[in-house]
Structures are given as C-alpha cells and as structure tokens.
Motif scaffolding. Structure first.
Motif, mmCIF file in Angstrom:
data_model
loop_
_atom_site.group_PDB
_atom_site.id
_atom_site.type_symbol
_atom_site.label_atom_id
_atom_site.label_comp_id
_atom_site.label_asym_id
_atom_site.label_seq_id
_atom_site.Cartn_x
_atom_site.Cartn_y
_atom_site.Cartn_z
ATOM 1 N N SER A 2 -12.318 -6.855 -8.234
ATOM 2 C CA SER A 2 -12.542 -5.677 -7.335
ATOM 3 C C SER A 2 -13.885 -6.499 -6.763
ATOM 4 O O SER A 2 -14.360 -6.385 -5.777
ATOM 5 C CB SER A 2 -12.229 -4.653 -8.062
ATOM 6 N N HIS A 45 -9.989 -6.573 -13.839
ATOM 7 C CA HIS A 45 -9.541 -6.041 -12.594
ATOM 8 C C HIS A 45 -10.942 -5.656 -11.836
ATOM 9 O O HIS A 45 -11.034 -6.427 -10.959
ATOM 10 C CB HIS A 45 -8.947 -4.634 -12.256
ATOM 11 N N PHE A 90 -8.417 1.354 1.396
ATOM 12 C CA PHE A 90 -7.574 0.030 0.536
ATOM 13 C C PHE A 90 -6.977 -0.531 1.721
ATOM 14 O O PHE A 90 -6.619 -1.896 1.972
ATOM 15 C CB PHE A 90 -6.684 0.222 -0.618
ATOM 16 N N GLY A 142 -4.870 -3.918 -9.590
ATOM 17 C CA GLY A 142 -5.205 -2.904 -9.256
ATOM 18 C C GLY A 142 -3.625 -1.709 -9.430
ATOM 19 O O GLY A 142 -3.659 -0.859 -9.433
ATOM 20 N N PHE A 155 -9.192 9.045 -5.203
ATOM 21 C CA PHE A 155 -8.381 8.138 -5.242
ATOM 22 C C PHE A 155 -7.517 8.547 -4.223
ATOM 23 O O PHE A 155 -6.744 7.069 -3.542
ATOM 24 C CB PHE A 155 -6.921 8.052 -6.116
ATOM 25 N N LEU A 206 -8.640 -3.186 -17.004
ATOM 26 C CA LEU A 206 -9.723 -2.729 -16.293
ATOM 27 C C LEU A 206 -10.355 -4.108 -16.120
ATOM 28 O O LEU A 206 -10.979 -4.393 -15.086
ATOM 29 C CB LEU A 206 -10.196 -1.680 -17.139
ATOM 30 N N PHE A 265 -8.021 -11.747 -3.161
ATOM 31 C CA PHE A 265 -7.124 -10.193 -3.000
ATOM 32 C C PHE A 265 -5.999 -9.663 -3.038
ATOM 33 O O PHE A 265 -6.021 -8.754 -3.979
ATOM 34 C CB PHE A 265 -7.762 -10.376 -1.433
ATOM 35 N N GLU A 288 -8.622 -1.661 4.582
ATOM 36 C CA GLU A 288 -9.392 -3.462 4.184
ATOM 37 C C GLU A 288 -7.969 -4.510 4.831
ATOM 38 O O GLU A 288 -8.127 -5.430 4.990
ATOM 39 C CB GLU A 288 -9.640 -3.304 2.812
ATOM 40 N N MET A 327 0.627 -1.349 -0.038
ATOM 41 C CA MET A 327 -0.073 0.072 0.127
ATOM 42 C C MET A 327 1.025 0.675 -0.455
ATOM 43 O O MET A 327 0.360 2.191 -0.406
ATOM 44 C CB MET A 327 -1.329 -0.402 1.739
ATOM 45 N N GLY A 383 -13.595 -9.536 -4.711
ATOM 46 C CA GLY A 383 -12.966 -8.421 -3.459
ATOM 47 C C GLY A 383 -13.888 -7.905 -2.315
ATOM 48 O O GLY A 383 -13.750 -7.397 -0.914
ATOM 49 N N GLY A 394 -6.112 -9.239 -6.984
ATOM 50 C CA GLY A 394 -7.391 -8.360 -6.904
ATOM 51 C C GLY A 394 -5.845 -6.743 -6.778
ATOM 52 O O GLY A 394 -6.481 -5.601 -8.259
ATOM 53 N N GLU A 396 -9.771 6.608 -1.290
ATOM 54 C CA GLU A 396 -9.983 5.490 -2.011
ATOM 55 C C GLU A 396 -8.503 4.617 -1.071
ATOM 56 O O GLU A 396 -8.528 3.928 -0.323
ATOM 57 C CB GLU A 396 -9.372 4.624 -3.439
HETATM 58 C C1 HEM Z 1 -15.052 0.339 -11.164
HETATM 59 C C2 HEM Z 1 -13.983 0.321 -10.905
HETATM 60 C C3 HEM Z 1 -12.909 -0.565 -9.756
HETATM 61 C C4 HEM Z 1 -13.604 -1.422 -8.626
HETATM 62 C C5 HEM Z 1 -15.056 -1.875 -8.817
HETATM 63 C C6 HEM Z 1 -12.429 -1.635 -8.244
HETATM 64 C C7 HEM Z 1 -12.326 -1.865 -6.631
HETATM 65 C C8 HEM Z 1 -11.776 -2.530 -5.446
HETATM 66 C C9 HEM Z 1 -11.763 -2.405 -5.033
HETATM 67 C C10 HEM Z 1 -12.873 -3.397 -3.937
HETATM 68 C C11 HEM Z 1 -10.158 -3.326 -4.397
HETATM 69 C C12 HEM Z 1 -10.312 -4.214 -3.315
HETATM 70 C C13 HEM Z 1 -9.089 -5.531 -3.829
HETATM 71 C C14 HEM Z 1 -10.233 -6.402 -3.520
HETATM 72 O O1 HEM Z 1 -10.563 -6.333 -2.120
HETATM 73 O O2 HEM Z 1 -10.054 -7.841 -4.039
HETATM 74 C C15 HEM Z 1 -9.161 -2.861 -5.666
HETATM 75 C C16 HEM Z 1 -8.054 -2.851 -5.653
HETATM 76 C C17 HEM Z 1 -6.673 -2.303 -6.012
HETATM 77 N N1 HEM Z 1 -7.597 -1.165 -7.340
HETATM 78 FE FE1 HEM Z 1 -9.794 -1.203 -8.394
HETATM 79 N N2 HEM Z 1 -11.870 -0.458 -8.478
HETATM 80 C C18 HEM Z 1 -11.356 -0.458 -9.475
HETATM 81 C C19 HEM Z 1 -10.923 0.255 -10.597
HETATM 82 C C20 HEM Z 1 -9.623 1.062 -9.944
HETATM 83 C C21 HEM Z 1 -8.862 1.538 -10.819
HETATM 84 C C22 HEM Z 1 -9.073 2.640 -12.273
HETATM 85 C C23 HEM Z 1 -7.530 1.787 -10.660
HETATM 86 C C24 HEM Z 1 -6.398 2.592 -10.354
HETATM 87 C C25 HEM Z 1 -6.731 3.630 -11.330
HETATM 88 C C26 HEM Z 1 -7.675 1.229 -8.992
HETATM 89 C C27 HEM Z 1 -6.888 1.179 -8.095
HETATM 90 C C28 HEM Z 1 -6.553 -0.210 -7.283
HETATM 91 C C29 HEM Z 1 -5.569 -0.426 -6.553
HETATM 92 C C30 HEM Z 1 -4.142 0.147 -6.281
HETATM 93 C C31 HEM Z 1 -6.317 -1.407 -6.174
HETATM 94 C C32 HEM Z 1 -4.924 -2.512 -5.322
HETATM 95 C C33 HEM Z 1 -5.707 -1.777 -3.173
HETATM 96 C C34 HEM Z 1 -4.547 -3.234 -2.498
HETATM 97 O O3 HEM Z 1 -3.876 -3.561 -2.289
HETATM 98 O O4 HEM Z 1 -6.068 -3.410 -1.717
HETATM 99 N N3 HEM Z 1 -9.226 -0.063 -9.195
HETATM 100 N N4 HEM Z 1 -10.009 -2.258 -6.453
#
Ligand code: HEM
Ligand code: HDD
Ligand code: HEM
Lengths: 340, 441
Positions: free
Chosen positions: B22, B18, B102, B69, B95, B15, B62, B105, A58, B25, B65, B98
């Motif tokens: 997500s 991901h 995260f 991400g 962001f 995307l 997770f 979480e 993170m 997750g 994801g 967020e």
């Molecule tokens: C609608 C689109 C998106 C949704 C609903 C979403 C949702 C999530 C969720 C719930 C997680 C937690 C991972 C998990 O629990 O498995 C995650 C992880 C992550 N997402 Fe997305 N995300 C989306 C799009 C994006 C975009 C566009 C970016 C970056 C530009 C991004 C960056 C990240 C990052 C950096 C993590 C890792 C965080 C960690 O280590 O827990 N996400 N995303």
C-alpha cells in the motif's frame, strides 16, 4: 436510510455477481478451451476485461464494508461459522488477482506464463465455487450458534449437498456470463461462432446446475420451490428469466451482441431477485428456525445514516467515472473494429 | 501454536505484508506523474520510458496491494469477530469512505494504464495524478480506524455496552492527525529510498546510466524531503502518545520508574524482571524534555500501570529504537543528498553516494514495519485501548495455526514472485525502455 443501505448491499452483490462473474468466467472459459485456441481467447478476454478489471472486485469490498459497518452481527456470524469456505475463497482471490497481473506484466514471456495461467484458471474456478457455497450456506439452516463440536459448528455449516450445488451453479453462471460477454469483443466470425458455441454450452450447463440445485433443495428440505412459486414476484421473475433465455437462443446468430449481454445480465438479476425476495429481510437462516434479519440486526441509526450518506456520496463520484471508463474503451474498441 | 498467538501472528503477517504494497501504491503514482509531466513538457522520450517502466511496477504492486487488502477486510472478521461486532459500527466510517477512494483509484488506474495515446495527453496525465491522490486519501482514511483503536472516541462505554455511538466523532479521534501525518510521510520516505536505491545500484553497474540517473533523481528528491520531515512528525507522535497512551510510551522508552528529569535511554537490553536497562546510553532529562518540553518534568513509568495492562516492553522498545535509529540515518543520507544537489554537483555521480543509497534501499520499509510494531504491540493487551482486551476478541474457532501456516506460505511465495518479477523488469530495461520509440512498449 436503512433502505438505501440495503439497496446498495443488494446492488453491490448483484454487480459483483455480474461483472465479477464475467471476470471469473474468463478463467473458466480458458479451462474449457482447447489448447490451440487458448491464446486467442486469452487475448480477446484481456482486451475486454483489462481496463475495468481492478474495479470489479471493489464490489466485493463494498459488500463486506456495508456488512461490517451496518450489520455487524451478520458479518461476524458468517465470519465465525463460514470461516473455512471464506478462507478458501480468499485463497482463490489472492491467487487469481496476482496471477492475472503477473502474466501480463512479467517483462519476460517464458515458461512462467504457463505457471501463471494454471494458477489463474484454477483459481477462477475455485473462487466462485466457494462464493456459491457461502451464499447457499446462508439459507440452508445449517449454521448453528449452539453447536458444541467442531464438525457441526465449522464444517457441516457449509458442507452439504445444497451448498455444493449452489457452488456449481455459480461457476456455470460465471462461465455463461463471460461467454456471452466476449461474443461482441471480436469481429472475426469464426471466433465469434466459437464463443457462441461456448455460450450455448454454458447456458445449458447453468440450466442443468440449476436443476441440480432444485433437487438438492428437496433432499435438504429447503423450501426453494416455495420461494420461487408461491409469490407473484418469484413467479414473474422466473417467467421473465425463462422468456429471456428463449429469446436469447433466437438471436445467437445475429449481431445484437449488446442485447445478448443485457439479456444475460437480466437473467442473473432475476435469479438473485428470486432467491432473496421471499425471505427478505432475513439473509441468514439459522438451524432450529432462527434467522438474522437486515432490519433487526442493523447497527444504530447514526451509523446507518452516515453509511447511507457515504454510499450516496461515493456513487456520485464513482458511477459517472466508471461509466465513462467503460464507455471510452468501448468506443475506441468499436473504432478499431470499424477500421479492421 | 496456541490459537490466540496464531491469530495475532496471522494478523501481523497480513498487515505487515499489505503495508509494503500500500505504501508503494500510494507513492509511486506521484513519481510517475512527475516523470510524465517532465515528458509532456520537454518531450524527452526518456521520461516517457521511465513513466511506462514505473507504471508497470505500479500495476504489479497495485494488484498485490488490492488482493492483500481484500483479504484484510475479511480477516478482521475471521480472526476478531467479537471486536468487529462492536467496533464495526463505530469505526466503520473511514472504511466506507476509503471504499470510495479505492474505487476512484482503481478507475483512474484503468484510465491511466490503458489510456496512452487514447485521450487528450493532459487528461491522461491527470488520471495518473488522481491515482496518487486517491491512494493517499485511502491510506489517510484507513489510519483513522487504527487511530481509533489507540484512542477510542465517539461512543460511551457503560456497563460493558457501547452506547450513543457517533461514527463521525469516532473518525475524527485525537490520534488521527499525528498518525496519519506520520504514516503518509513514512510512505514517501520508504518508497522514495527503495526506488532511488534500486536505480542507484543500476547506475553503479553502469547500465543505462541516463535512464537510471533521471529516475534516481525523481525518487531521491521525494524520499529525501520526507526523510527530513519524518523525525519532526515522529516527535509530534511521541508527545501525543505520552498523554494518550502512557503505557505505550513507557514501553517504547523502557522507562520503568516514574521520575522527574527522566533520561532518554538509547540502546541497551531491557531486564524486565529487575525493571532496569543494561548497557544503555542515557541522556539526562532528555525524555522529560522531548515529552513535555521541560527537562525537569515528570514522566509516567511502567510502575504506574497495573501488571496485567502492561505491553511487552522488550519488543516495543527494540522496535522503537530501530525505527528512530533508521530515521536518523535516513535523515543523514537525505542531507548529504541535498548538499550534493545544491552545492556539490560532483557528488551526485560519485560512487560513495550511490552506494549509500543502494545500501539504504530497504531501510524505510524496515522502519515502517518497526513503527507499526511499536503502535500495535505497544497497545497490547488491548485491542481497543482501555475498552476491550485482545484475547476477548479472538475467534472461537480452533485450529487457527493451520490458517496461519497457509497464509505464511502464500505470502512468502507471493513475495518471492514479486521480487522475481521486479528483477526481470529491471533486467529488461535495456531491451525495452532504452530504445527511443520502441514499438514494443
Ligand atoms: C495503515 C495501514 C494501511 C494503509 C496505509 C493502507 C493503504 C492502502 C492503499 C494505499 C491501498 C491501495 C492499494 C494500492 O494502491 O496498492 C490499499 C488497498 C486496500 N486496503 Fe489497505 N491500508 C492499510 C490497512 C488496511 C486495513 C487494516 C484494511 C482492512 C481492514 C485494508 C483494506 C484494504 C483493501 C480492501 C484494499 C483494496 C482496495 C483496492 O482494490 O484498491 N487496508 N490499502
Ligand atoms: C519511514 C519510516 C519511519 C521513520 C523513519 C520513522 N517512523 Fe515513526 N512510525 C512509522 C514510520 C517511521 C510508521 C510505520 O508509519 C508508524 C506506525 C504507526 C504510525 O502512525 O506510523 C510509526 C509510529 C511511530 C510512533 C507511534 C505512533 C502511535 O503508536 O500512534 C512514534 C512515537 C514514532 N513513530 C516516532 C518516530 C520518531 C521519533 C522518529 C524519528 C526519527 C520516527 N518515528 C521515524
Ligand atoms: C488501519 C490499519 C490497521 C488496523 C485497523 C489494524 C488492526 C489490528 C488488529 C484488529 C489487530 C489484532 C488485535 C491486536 O493484536 O491488538 C492488530 C494486530 C497487529 N497489527 Fe495492526 N492494524 C492496522 C495496521 C497495522 C500495520 C500496517 C501493521 C504493520 C506491520 C500492523 C501490525 C500489527 C501487529 C504486529 C499486530 C500484532 C500485535 C500483537 O498481537 O502483539 N498493524 N492490528
């Protein structure tokens, strides 16, 4: 607020280097462990880093978010000219993160474990190597916004002796951090001795790689010696780091494992301080004498203020729970050690 | 492959990858929390086993994801630096928040996964709930960023400059509510159906029926409630789009000509050259009614949009039809499930219902992908609606196709490994989870 944001940026980088570094180092240690001990090292390491593992990367994400929200010019310049090493680092991150999880959660333990382990170990090497290359490239003055051919713009911006040396140095530091960290993780004296030997080796390797960085800086005409020695902060930090190395070597055989960890973390902090202090606030030095400064390239004031508040508010939630997480697992582990 | 196309494909691939992880997750922790709660209340070991089995799945998803991400947050700059240069400071607020979500979480997950028998049992349960809440919060926050791209707010665009930036206003843009609502429900519907489908299949195979029946029920209830709500929320989205992005709505509906009492077009093949749709079913006045609540009202068609500002019609239309079709199908299955639950208990163990759920396993996720294609392709040629064109945002670095090939290879292999691991997880259920008090867990 700008300074709050810059401080957070610095701390996020530092924590990624120390905590993430110990985490990468775990894989590097595995690479340099004889086959018969690999399994034990792996188990000890997993007990140590498992619970905080998810939280470690993170710090990298926070770094990136601070950059693109607060200092977009710096983020985009790095993204354009350091595209290739960033891409390779990302590949390392993907491979490592998934392999680490897969090998622990695969319901069947069979030959696939060998595959996961291989991927984990090599990507643990690659990721900090390219991380170091990226950090080195920020200050080598090879990034050239006026370059008009592919090689100058996208390859020589990072492929040079100095950046490679910084890459190796970063790898050595990670191995060192992990080895020091793991010493206190096991009550078993022979195990402990083995880790101390590893820590010593990696410390020597880090010092040698550091020397290599200095030589490379002379070769590439980077005034690294000035950054360290022509200002009181640099000199003090360098001296303190050296003293702490000497002290660390005197306490290897004691059971002051937490002190050892603190010293190793301290050394990395000093290194980051030395390398960022002199040219602060310019974090990217461009070809031909230009630079990108955290002060001049900051986003508009409202954004910086909002970002600062978000970071402060976030840390109010995050830091206590993170400490409690580390503390509770430390405590249960100590209890387990006592009953051993 | 041209660099611009390669960059778009790579973004879409990343995307699209991901979003699956997500969604899971965000939602699986809630399933876990429910079965964990049932265990704490009833002391039935089976519920503990379900919780543990699911929590391993969550850990796998997770991690995948999280890395995908992390990659995304770099890719925004690697592929679209000109966009990020201007957009970063404006839409960055969600962001940064967020990031906090995260972090919480990840910390809570650390407590949860490693905390069995270490903490007070309710505290331990509660950390699991936190995982779910903070995951959902991060999903809702990140959608604010996408909603801003559809509905830019919080700055003045004067002579090509972005002035008077207000990141808080940007975050609370008008599209956020409808998009975040629709996305959150979609995550529950998709994950609920996927998990229920897998357990339904195992019941059909007569393996560990007790274990799988309990799991099936928890997942199916979540999925079915969401599937019933989803068309309602989709209707809110469509009404909003009609006002804010008429070009996207026209492309979704393949609605070429502005007209009063516009018909709803179902199915058919859009003929772009001649601006008509062949072989479609038309419900007169229905589109006007759905958009404006009045059968006779006027709906803007593509003819009102300059040619260079029109999104690709065919892709958007097909994707939209697919999503809506699947949405209706899922709602139907959900209703059957509720009837079974309340009126006809015997249906629950009947083959046809279980087969229905088995076949529906991937539907929610197909709808999620289709929905995002509607949103993103329907916004083209803009990256920031009406402000910046996608082609002006792409990186100057040539050779992006190689990076696209690399990412494709990596994501394909990762998907294969995840599927392989889940298969093994399920195969091991009888050996690990079906034995009360198995010490190996
Ligand atoms: C609608 C689109 C998106 C949704 C609903 C979403 C949702 C999530 C969720 C719930 C997680 C937690 C991972 C998990 O629990 O498995 C995650 C992880 C992550 N997402 Fe997305 N995300 C989306 C799009 C994006 C975009 C566009 C970016 C970056 C530009 C991004 C960056 C990240 C990052 C950096 C993590 C890792 C965080 C960690 O280590 O827990 N996400 N995303
Ligand atoms: C389980 C998944 C699922 C299901 C069953 C549906 N949707 Fe959906 N839809 C999504 C999953 C989704 C999504 C993937 O989550 C999207 C993409 C962007 C967003 O906010 O949600 C989306 C977008 C989306 C949009 C575009 C929003 C935008 O561009 O801002 C509209 C107009 C609809 N949906 C409408 C509907 C309607 C009328 C449905 C009727 C049954 C429906 N959706 C079912
Ligand atoms: C917060 C969430 C998201 C953000 C910030 C975001 C951002 C972007 C950006 C910057 C681009 C490239 C520019 C463009 O083509 O307009 C893009 C394209 C695209 N995205 Fe998203 N996106 C998000 C969620 C998603 C999700 C979850 C999907 C799932 C499939 C998706 C599918 C696509 C597709 C298909 C394209 C390519 C469109 C085209 O070029 O025709 N997006 N998105």
């Amino acid at each position: 607020m700008l300074y709050v944001v810059i401080l957070f940026l610095w701390i996020a980088i530092l924590l990624y280097l120390v905590l993430g570094g110990a985490d990468f180092g775990a894989g590097i240690l595995e690479l340099f462990t004889s086959d018969k001990n690999k399994d034990k090292t792996r188990k000890t390491m997993y007990r140590a880093i498992g619970p905080i593992w998810e939280a470690n990367h993170m710090w990298l994400i926070i770094t990136i978010v601070i950059l693109f929200v607060g200092f977009p010019q710096i983020y985009t310049t790095m993204s354009i000219y350091l595209h290739i090493p960033l891409l390779l680092m990302l590949m390392g991150i993907i491979a490592r993160g998934t392999a680490f999880t897969f090998r622990h959660y695969d319901a069947v333990k069979d030959e696939m474990q060998i595959v996961y382990n291989k991927i984990f170990v090599y990507s643990s090497f690659i990721t900090p190597f390219f991380l170091g290359i990226i950090a080195g490239s920020a200050v080598t003055r090879r990034i050239d916004p006026n370059a008009n051919n592919f090689l100058d713009a996208y390859i020589f911006s990072w492929l040079n002796v100095f950046s490679l040396a910084v890459g190796l140095f970063t790898v050595a530091i990670c191995g060192f951090l992990a080895a020091v960290f793991i010493i206190g993780q096991t009550p078993d004296m022979t195990e402990r001795k083995r880790f101390i030997r590893k820590a010593k080796t990696f410390n020597i390797a880090a010092v040698l790689a550091g020397g290599l960085v200095f030589i490379a800086s002379l070769y590439e005409k980077i005034p690294l010696l000035n950054w360290v020695f022509d200002n009181p902060v640099g000199i003090t930090a360098f001296s303190l780091a050296t003293l702490s190395v000497i002290y660390l070597w005197r306490i290897w055989s004691t059971d002051k494992t937490n002190l050892m960890r603190a010293l190793a973390g301290f050394q990395v902090t000093m290194i980051l301080l030395i390398t960022t202090w002199k040219h602060y606030p310019n974090i990217i030095l461009l070809k031909g004498g230009g630079y990108l400064s955290l002060i001049e390239e900051r986003g508009n004031d409202k954004t910086i203020a909002a970002l600062g508040w978000a970071l402060l508010l976030g840390s109010l939630f995050i830091l206590p729970s993170l400490f409690y997480l580390i503390y509770s697992f430390q405590k249960t582990k100590e209890e387990a050690l006592r009953n051993h | 492959m041209d660099d611009f196309i390669a960059a778009r494909s790579q973004m879409a691939l990343s995307l699209g990858f991901h979003i699956i992880f997500s969604c899971i997750g965000m939602v699986m922790p809630f399933f876990m929390a429910v079965s964990h709660y049932l265990f704490l209340k009833t002391n039935e070991v089976m519920y503990r086993n379900i919780t543990k089995a699911w929590s391993k799945g969550v850990a796998i998803f997770f991690a995948t994801g999280a890395v995908s991400g992390t990659v995304l947050s770099f890719e925004l700059g690697l592929l679209w630096p000109k966009f990020m240069e201007h957009a970063g400071p404006i839409f960055g607020m969600p962001f940064s928040l967020e990031g906090t979500a995260f972090f919480i979480e990840a910390i809570a997950l650390g407590f949860y996964l490693y905390g069995w028998d270490r903490f007070n049992k309710w505290f331990h349960w509660f950390t699991g709930v936190i995982v779910g809440i903070s995951g959902l919060a991060s999903g809702i926050l990140v959608v604010a960023a996408n909603a801003w791209m559809n509905n830019p707010a919080g700055f003045d665009f004067i002579d090509g400059k972005y002035l008077n930036i207000d990141p808080i206003k940007a975050m609370f843009n008008d599209a956020w509510f409808s998009q975040a609502l629709h996305m959150s429900i979609a995550a529950f519907a998709a994950t609920g159906f996927a998990v229920a489908g897998v357990h339904a299949f195992m019941i059909l195979k007569k393996q560990n029926v007790a274990f799988h029946t309990k799991s099936f029920r928890i997942a199916a209830i979540f999925g079915a409630v969401a599937a019933v709500l989803q068309p309602l929320s989709g209707d809110i989205s469509a009404k909003f789009i009609a006002k804010s992005q008429p070009a996207k709505l026209a492309a979704m509906e393949a609605h070429f000509h502005t007209q009063k009492a516009a018909p709803l077009i179902i199915g058919g093949i859009p003929d772009i050259k001649n601006e008509k749709v062949d072989g479609a079913l038309r419900i007169p006045g229905m589109l006007s009614f759905m958009v404006n609540g009045d059968f006779d009202s006027e709906v803007k068609g593509l003819d009102q949009i300059p040619k260079e500002d029109q999104p690709p019609v065919a892709v958007t239309h097909y994707a939209f039809q697919l999503m809506v079709g699947l949405g209706m199908l899922m709602m139907g299955i959900a209703l059957a499930f509720f009837i079974a639950l309340w009126r006809k208990k015997s249906w629950l163990s009947q083959k046809w219902l279980l087969w229905l759920f088995t076949l529906a396993t991937p539907l929610g996720f197909i709808a999620v992908e289709a929905g995002w294609i509607v949103t993103e392709v329907g916004r083209q040629p803009w990256i920031i609606q009406g402000i910046m064109r996608t082609k002006d945002a792409v990186t100057p670095m040539p050779g992006i196709q190689y990076s696209f090939y690399l990412f494709s290879a990596v994501y394909v292999s990762l998907s294969l490994i995840v599927i392989f691991m889940l298969y093994r997880q399920i195969k091991m259920v009888p050996k690990i989870y079906d034995i009360p008090n198995n010490p190996k867990m």
